[in-house]
Design an enzyme around this catalytic site. Sequence first.
Site, PDB file in Angstrom:
ATOM      1  N   ALA A  74       0.829  -1.206   0.000  1.00  0.00           N
ATOM      2  CA  ALA A  74       0.000   0.000   0.000  1.00  0.00           C
ATOM      3  C   ALA A  74       0.858   1.248   0.000  1.00  0.00           C
ATOM      4  CB  ALA A  74      -0.909   0.020   1.236  1.00  0.00           C
ATOM      5  N   GLN A  75       0.236   2.338  -0.363  1.00  0.00           N
ATOM      6  CA  GLN A  75       0.782   3.668  -0.138  1.00  0.00           C
ATOM      7  C   GLN A  75       0.313   4.056   1.265  1.00  0.00           C
ATOM      8  OE1 GLN A  75       1.900   7.004   0.692  1.00  0.00           O
ATOM      9  NE2 GLN A  75      -0.316   7.283   0.356  1.00  0.00           N
ATOM     10  N   TYR A 140      -5.804   9.170   2.257  1.00  0.00           N
ATOM     11  CA  TYR A 140      -5.325   7.850   2.656  1.00  0.00           C
ATOM     12  C   TYR A 140      -6.449   7.040   3.296  1.00  0.00           C
ATOM     13  CZ  TYR A 140      -3.111   4.291   5.546  1.00  0.00           C
ATOM     14  OH  TYR A 140      -2.797   3.105   6.158  1.00  0.00           O
TER      15      TYR A 140
END
Length: 305
Positions: A74-75, A140
């Site tokens: 993931a980021q 996010y």
Amino acid sequence: MRILVTGGAGFIASNIVDALIDEGHEVSVLDNLSTGKRANIHPNAPFYLTDITERSVQMVFEQCRPEIVIHHAAQIDVQTSLHNPLLDAKVNIIGTINLLEQCKSFGVKKIIYASSAAVYGHPNYLGVDEKHALQPISFYGISKHTPEHYIQAYGELFGLDYTILRYSNVYGIRQDPRGEGGVISIFLNRLLHEETPIIYGNGENTRDFIYVKDIVSANIAALIYGSHSLYNISCNQQISLNNLLKQMNAIIGSNVTPQYVPARQGDILHSRLDNQKALKQLQWLPQYSIEKGLTETYHYYKACL
């Protein structure tokens, strides 16, 4: 079981890989090494250097034929999500859909997805349970929540089993104190280098910290339990940053005082995730107190100096 772990060179997932191999599973690692480290990859795990957004993911599934996918790639940087929301969405949303398509094509039995407390945003009450409203305050948080819907839809449409795990603040061995590293790794790194820890605000804001080995055991439990469901994975306890630093000083034998700077916009003041559903349905129980976890983490970082 044959298990593919995405992000398996990173902080949390590399610890999961180690535990799975110790239990006798056949584990492969997929990672693009953007934040993960080769040194974290278990020597007995075949490693595929690729990105979850790329077509080459199909080749990985062709070669390792996983029965289970544990998805941690993931980021993870909140600030990156704010400055580059397209990248954030590409990795966290499109990348997950790419994996789900391969799960469908290759008959994967189950996907275990690492989600985040960030999906809840500012809590309306403590402890936050799985029925709490979802109101993320960062891109996010949005990009970690959106794949939950896709995973659930793939489950309904194509029979893919899944377990979604929403983590509270994870800390422990292999966490990188640089960049968006957790506050515990940042504090310990500063203390060990005789630098002053920085606290945003007055330090009375609280967090629900969970040690990485308790995250590992939750993922292992999800191999068997938690079908078609989602869970908070937390210690269900709060500690202020001031008290956190006080405990670190006690463990290290130091008496460092922090530098207080203005609070950051958007920071959540208090956080605690209710973990009762996981305790009952995953047959899981966190084993690490904050003192025990901090002590083990401290010795790890000290040995790395």
